[in-house]
Design a protein around this motif. Sequence first.
Motif, PDB file in Angstrom:
ATOM      1  N   GLY A  26       0.778  -1.217   0.000  1.00  0.00           N
ATOM      2  CA  GLY A  26       0.000   0.000   0.000  1.00  0.00           C
ATOM      3  C   GLY A  26       0.816   1.275   0.000  1.00  0.00           C
ATOM      4  O   GLY A  26       0.356   2.302  -0.445  1.00  0.00           O
ATOM      5  N   GLU A  27       2.057   1.243   0.535  1.00  0.00           N
ATOM      6  CA  GLU A  27       2.832   2.473   0.638  1.00  0.00           C
ATOM      7  C   GLU A  27       3.879   2.592  -0.467  1.00  0.00           C
ATOM      8  O   GLU A  27       4.804   3.368  -0.382  1.00  0.00           O
ATOM      9  CB  GLU A  27       3.470   2.554   2.026  1.00  0.00           C
ATOM     10  N   ASN A  28       3.742   1.775  -1.484  1.00  0.00           N
ATOM     11  CA  ASN A  28       4.454   1.951  -2.748  1.00  0.00           C
ATOM     12  C   ASN A  28       5.969   1.860  -2.690  1.00  0.00           C
ATOM     13  O   ASN A  28       6.662   2.645  -3.295  1.00  0.00           O
ATOM     14  CB  ASN A  28       4.073   3.309  -3.371  1.00  0.00           C
ATOM     15  N   PRO A  29       6.565   0.889  -1.969  1.00  0.00           N
ATOM     16  CA  PRO A  29       7.957   0.600  -2.270  1.00  0.00           C
ATOM     17  C   PRO A  29       8.031  -0.334  -3.462  1.00  0.00           C
ATOM     18  O   PRO A  29       7.144  -1.148  -3.666  1.00  0.00           O
ATOM     19  CB  PRO A  29       8.487  -0.080  -1.009  1.00  0.00           C
ATOM     20  N   ASN A  30       9.065  -0.215  -4.274  1.00  0.00           N
ATOM     21  CA  ASN A  30       9.274  -1.132  -5.390  1.00  0.00           C
ATOM     22  C   ASN A  30      10.167  -2.266  -4.927  1.00  0.00           C
ATOM     23  O   ASN A  30      11.319  -2.051  -4.610  1.00  0.00           O
ATOM     24  CB  ASN A  30       9.951  -0.393  -6.551  1.00  0.00           C
ATOM     25  N   LEU A  31       9.618  -3.452  -4.859  1.00  0.00           N
ATOM     26  CA  LEU A  31      10.361  -4.598  -4.332  1.00  0.00           C
ATOM     27  C   LEU A  31      10.736  -5.542  -5.454  1.00  0.00           C
ATOM     28  O   LEU A  31       9.916  -5.823  -6.318  1.00  0.00           O
ATOM     29  CB  LEU A  31       9.502  -5.370  -3.318  1.00  0.00           C
ATOM     30  N   PHE A  32      11.957  -6.033  -5.415  1.00  0.00           N
ATOM     31  CA  PHE A  32      12.357  -7.052  -6.377  1.00  0.00           C
ATOM     32  C   PHE A  32      12.798  -8.302  -5.640  1.00  0.00           C
ATOM     33  O   PHE A  32      13.669  -8.256  -4.786  1.00  0.00           O
ATOM     34  CB  PHE A  32      13.515  -6.577  -7.254  1.00  0.00           C
ATOM     35  N   PHE A  33      12.154  -9.414  -5.953  1.00  0.00           N
ATOM     36  CA  PHE A  33      12.543 -10.705  -5.423  1.00  0.00           C
ATOM     37  C   PHE A  33      12.915 -11.600  -6.595  1.00  0.00           C
ATOM     38  O   PHE A  33      12.348 -11.496  -7.673  1.00  0.00           O
ATOM     39  CB  PHE A  33      11.392 -11.356  -4.643  1.00  0.00           C
ATOM     40  N   PRO A  34      13.867 -12.529  -6.414  1.00  0.00           N
ATOM     41  CA  PRO A  34      14.195 -13.450  -7.497  1.00  0.00           C
ATOM     42  C   PRO A  34      12.969 -14.257  -7.928  1.00  0.00           C
ATOM     43  O   PRO A  34      12.202 -14.734  -7.099  1.00  0.00           O
ATOM     44  CB  PRO A  34      15.263 -14.359  -6.863  1.00  0.00           C
ATOM     45  N   SER A  35      12.814 -14.418  -9.223  1.00  0.00           N
ATOM     46  CA  SER A  35      11.700 -15.206  -9.734  1.00  0.00           C
ATOM     47  C   SER A  35      11.977 -16.691  -9.538  1.00  0.00           C
ATOM     48  O   SER A  35      13.123 -17.112  -9.327  1.00  0.00           O
ATOM     49  CB  SER A  35      11.493 -14.913 -11.218  1.00  0.00           C
ATOM     50  N   LEU A  36      10.920 -17.495  -9.645  1.00  0.00           N
ATOM     51  CA  LEU A  36      11.097 -18.944  -9.556  1.00  0.00           C
ATOM     52  C   LEU A  36      12.025 -19.447 -10.657  1.00  0.00           C
ATOM     53  O   LEU A  36      12.840 -20.351 -10.446  1.00  0.00           O
ATOM     54  CB  LEU A  36       9.728 -19.636  -9.649  1.00  0.00           C
ATOM     55  N   GLU A  37      11.905 -18.842 -11.832  1.00  0.00           N
ATOM     56  CA  GLU A  37      12.765 -19.240 -12.949  1.00  0.00           C
ATOM     57  C   GLU A  37      14.240 -19.020 -12.605  1.00  0.00           C
ATOM     58  O   GLU A  37      15.095 -19.878 -12.871  1.00  0.00           O
ATOM     59  CB  GLU A  37      12.396 -18.428 -14.194  1.00  0.00           C
ATOM     60  N   LEU A  38      14.536 -17.865 -11.995  1.00  0.00           N
ATOM     61  CA  LEU A  38      15.908 -17.563 -11.629  1.00  0.00           C
ATOM     62  C   LEU A  38      16.397 -18.516 -10.543  1.00  0.00           C
ATOM     63  O   LEU A  38      17.536 -19.003 -10.595  1.00  0.00           O
ATOM     64  CB  LEU A  38      16.012 -16.120 -11.150  1.00  0.00           C
ATOM     65  N   VAL A  39      15.555 -18.800  -9.566  1.00  0.00           N
ATOM     66  CA  VAL A  39      15.947 -19.715  -8.497  1.00  0.00           C
ATOM     67  C   VAL A  39      16.240 -21.101  -9.065  1.00  0.00           C
ATOM     68  O   VAL A  39      17.203 -21.766  -8.674  1.00  0.00           O
ATOM     69  CB  VAL A  39      14.852 -19.784  -7.414  1.00  0.00           C
ATOM     70  N   ARG A  40      15.420 -21.551 -10.010  1.00  0.00           N
ATOM     71  CA  ARG A  40      15.667 -22.857 -10.631  1.00  0.00           C
ATOM     72  C   ARG A  40      16.987 -22.864 -11.389  1.00  0.00           C
ATOM     73  O   ARG A  40      17.726 -23.850 -11.383  1.00  0.00           O
ATOM     74  CB  ARG A  40      14.505 -23.214 -11.561  1.00  0.00           C
ATOM     75  N   GLU A  41      17.302 -21.739 -12.056  1.00  0.00           N
ATOM     76  CA  GLU A  41      18.557 -21.672 -12.805  1.00  0.00           C
ATOM     77  C   GLU A  41      19.749 -21.709 -11.858  1.00  0.00           C
ATOM     78  O   GLU A  41      20.750 -22.387 -12.116  1.00  0.00           O
ATOM     79  CB  GLU A  41      18.598 -20.397 -13.649  1.00  0.00           C
ATOM     80  N   ILE A  42      19.640 -21.001 -10.750  1.00  0.00           N
ATOM     81  CA  ILE A  42      20.712 -21.022  -9.757  1.00  0.00           C
ATOM     82  C   ILE A  42      20.879 -22.428  -9.196  1.00  0.00           C
ATOM     83  O   ILE A  42      22.001 -22.919  -9.014  1.00  0.00           O
ATOM     84  CB  ILE A  42      20.418 -20.008  -8.633  1.00  0.00           C
ATOM     85  N   LYS A  43      19.762 -23.107  -8.962  1.00  0.00           N
ATOM     86  CA  LYS A  43      19.804 -24.481  -8.459  1.00  0.00           C
ATOM     87  C   LYS A  43      20.550 -25.385  -9.440  1.00  0.00           C
ATOM     88  O   LYS A  43      21.338 -26.256  -9.045  1.00  0.00           O
ATOM     89  CB  LYS A  43      18.382 -24.993  -8.224  1.00  0.00           C
ATOM     90  N   ARG A  44      20.323 -25.167 -10.740  1.00  0.00           N
ATOM     91  CA  ARG A  44      21.000 -25.975 -11.750  1.00  0.00           C
ATOM     92  C   ARG A  44      22.509 -25.732 -11.713  1.00  0.00           C
ATOM     93  O   ARG A  44      23.302 -26.673 -11.781  1.00  0.00           O
ATOM     94  CB  ARG A  44      20.436 -25.638 -13.138  1.00  0.00           C
ATOM     95  N   PHE A  45      22.910 -24.463 -11.578  1.00  0.00           N
ATOM     96  CA  PHE A  45      24.337 -24.150 -11.477  1.00  0.00           C
ATOM     97  C   PHE A  45      24.955 -24.819 -10.250  1.00  0.00           C
ATOM     98  O   PHE A  45      26.067 -25.345 -10.301  1.00  0.00           O
ATOM     99  CB  PHE A  45      24.541 -22.632 -11.385  1.00  0.00           C
ATOM    100  N   VAL A  46      24.220 -24.784  -9.136  1.00  0.00           N
ATOM    101  CA  VAL A  46      24.725 -25.382  -7.904  1.00  0.00           C
ATOM    102  C   VAL A  46      24.914 -26.879  -8.077  1.00  0.00           C
ATOM    103  O   VAL A  46      25.931 -27.460  -7.670  1.00  0.00           O
ATOM    104  CB  VAL A  46      23.769 -25.081  -6.730  1.00  0.00           C
ATOM    105  N   GLU A  47      23.925 -27.529  -8.686  1.00  0.00           N
ATOM    106  CA  GLU A  47      24.021 -28.973  -8.890  1.00  0.00           C
ATOM    107  C   GLU A  47      25.198 -29.339  -9.784  1.00  0.00           C
ATOM    108  O   GLU A  47      25.821 -30.394  -9.624  1.00  0.00           O
ATOM    109  CB  GLU A  47      22.710 -29.490  -9.493  1.00  0.00           C
ATOM    110  N   GLU A  48      25.525 -28.464 -10.739  1.00  0.00           N
ATOM    111  CA  GLU A  48      26.644 -28.722 -11.645  1.00  0.00           C
ATOM    112  C   GLU A  48      27.985 -28.291 -11.048  1.00  0.00           C
ATOM    113  O   GLU A  48      29.041 -28.550 -11.633  1.00  0.00           O
ATOM    114  CB  GLU A  48      26.420 -27.984 -12.970  1.00  0.00           C
ATOM    115  N   GLY A  49      27.943 -27.655  -9.874  1.00  0.00           N
ATOM    116  CA  GLY A  49      29.178 -27.230  -9.212  1.00  0.00           C
ATOM    117  C   GLY A  49      29.903 -26.101  -9.909  1.00  0.00           C
ATOM    118  O   GLY A  49      31.127 -25.997  -9.856  1.00  0.00           O
ATOM    119  N   LYS A  50      29.176 -25.209 -10.569  1.00  0.00           N
ATOM    120  CA  LYS A  50      29.790 -24.093 -11.293  1.00  0.00           C
ATOM    121  C   LYS A  50      29.945 -22.892 -10.362  1.00  0.00           C
ATOM    122  O   LYS A  50      29.086 -22.013 -10.313  1.00  0.00           O
ATOM    123  CB  LYS A  50      28.945 -23.718 -12.515  1.00  0.00           C
ATOM    124  N   TRP A  51      31.034 -22.870  -9.630  1.00  0.00           N
ATOM    125  CA  TRP A  51      31.238 -21.789  -8.678  1.00  0.00           C
ATOM    126  C   TRP A  51      32.111 -20.702  -9.299  1.00  0.00           C
ATOM    127  O   TRP A  51      33.248 -20.965  -9.678  1.00  0.00           O
ATOM    128  CB  TRP A  51      31.918 -22.323  -7.415  1.00  0.00           C
TER     129      TRP A  51
END
Length: 459
Positions: A26-51
């Motif tokens: 209601g008080e109009n802050p603009n919030l950005f949270f990672p999307s599910l798509e982005l979280v899934r992509e990060i999960k894939r990188f983690v599983e592949e061990g790409k640090w």
Amino acid sequence: MANPITIKVGVRNVYKDFLRGWLELGENPNLFFPSLELVREIKRFVEEGKWPGWSEVYDYVSEKLRSYAYLEEAYQRIATLYAIAQNFFDLVPYFPILRIIGESGSGKRQVANFIRACAPVSFTVVDPSEASIFRLADAFHPTITIDETMINRDTALLLNAGFEQDKFVPRVRNLESGKQTIDLFNLYSPKIIVSRPGKLRLPDDTISRTIEVKIQKVKNKVYPPQISEEDRKKLVTLTILLKAGRWAEYLETYRRLRNELVGVDPRTRDTYLPLLTVAYLVARERADPGLFKQVLEDMARVAEERGGVPDLQKKVIIGILKRVIERHSGVARLSDVVRYVLIRTKDIAEILNARDSSFAVKAGRFLRESPFKVGESRSGGHKVYKIDLAKLHSYVVSYSVDLGELKDEELATLNELTGLDWRGAAPRLDKWIREVVERLCRGGGGDPPSPPHPLPDTG
């Protein structure tokens, strides 16, 4: 993933699982949270061990920042390091406020937006109430950008309390039953203040928690108006993966640096330490201490400006030491060294030729509460203070009190009279920096980097 925690903000439920996308409040802050798509992509990188490595992320973030705003090289370093370090804020006890200063049209908000794009959770505040901003900060611990127009008492409290991890702000809340309860808010998170030069007066205790980035408008250069979704996705992916794979290395290095960086103002050290940690890890990976040394020099310069003791207290100490020379030089003594000196504020004022009638009063207030005063008496209508010179020496060393007003021969005389090293009590900052770099970066970049230490599997 565990069930999300429900947070009540006004009349709305906010879910603390960071997977809800954009939220409209209601008080109009603009919030950005990672999307599910982005979280899934990060999960894939983690599983592949790409640090990703420290240098890789630093170079990418720095280069992308250049494509969105112009900053002088020193401020470019600080903004890049802050953009990376903000992702590790929950691992350390203190995290600085970044203050971006520039005239209208200089691109200061664009720099803030870019840094926010590197954070997994962030928002820009637009005219919030105290209740909403406290609840949002406590619920999500996001990177918060605050406009200069809303710096008031409550916001200053948010900034100061939000610098330290274990500080809580209590607030009374009325229940429907008519009773009251006390809510404790933890406001710890990265904060960015955007302001114009001279338009914002922050309390000194807030300024001491800030790192400044100054920006000027560049003619004949047009930058993109917004951070692209593609760049935002890559930036936040890299920084999250860096933390997931390198968090233990960051924490170990932070603790080591905090133990090693003594001899400088502690508040300034703790303010810069999250950024210094990233700079050191980048330098170590490159086998080149250059970046670490540059940020260390920035910190030392700011420490010299902010830290130490006020000018009046420094003058009092100089007066005491001159009194020791005046009273005991060339005079037979009962012991080999002078351990104590008796002095009146009147004596200090006369030695320093202080013409301000209030000097003696202010000096007396300082001496009464100083840790090196070990006794107090009266003589001839004046208070006489007994000063322990070993404790005074410890004070000078601890606060790096500048004794530059004393000549080399005076310092040599003090060394002889007291058996204490006054010449080296407050080492020069350039020498201190050189010694720190040599000690921590032997062989160019320090110890070899630790292998990735991914976050444990929580199921």
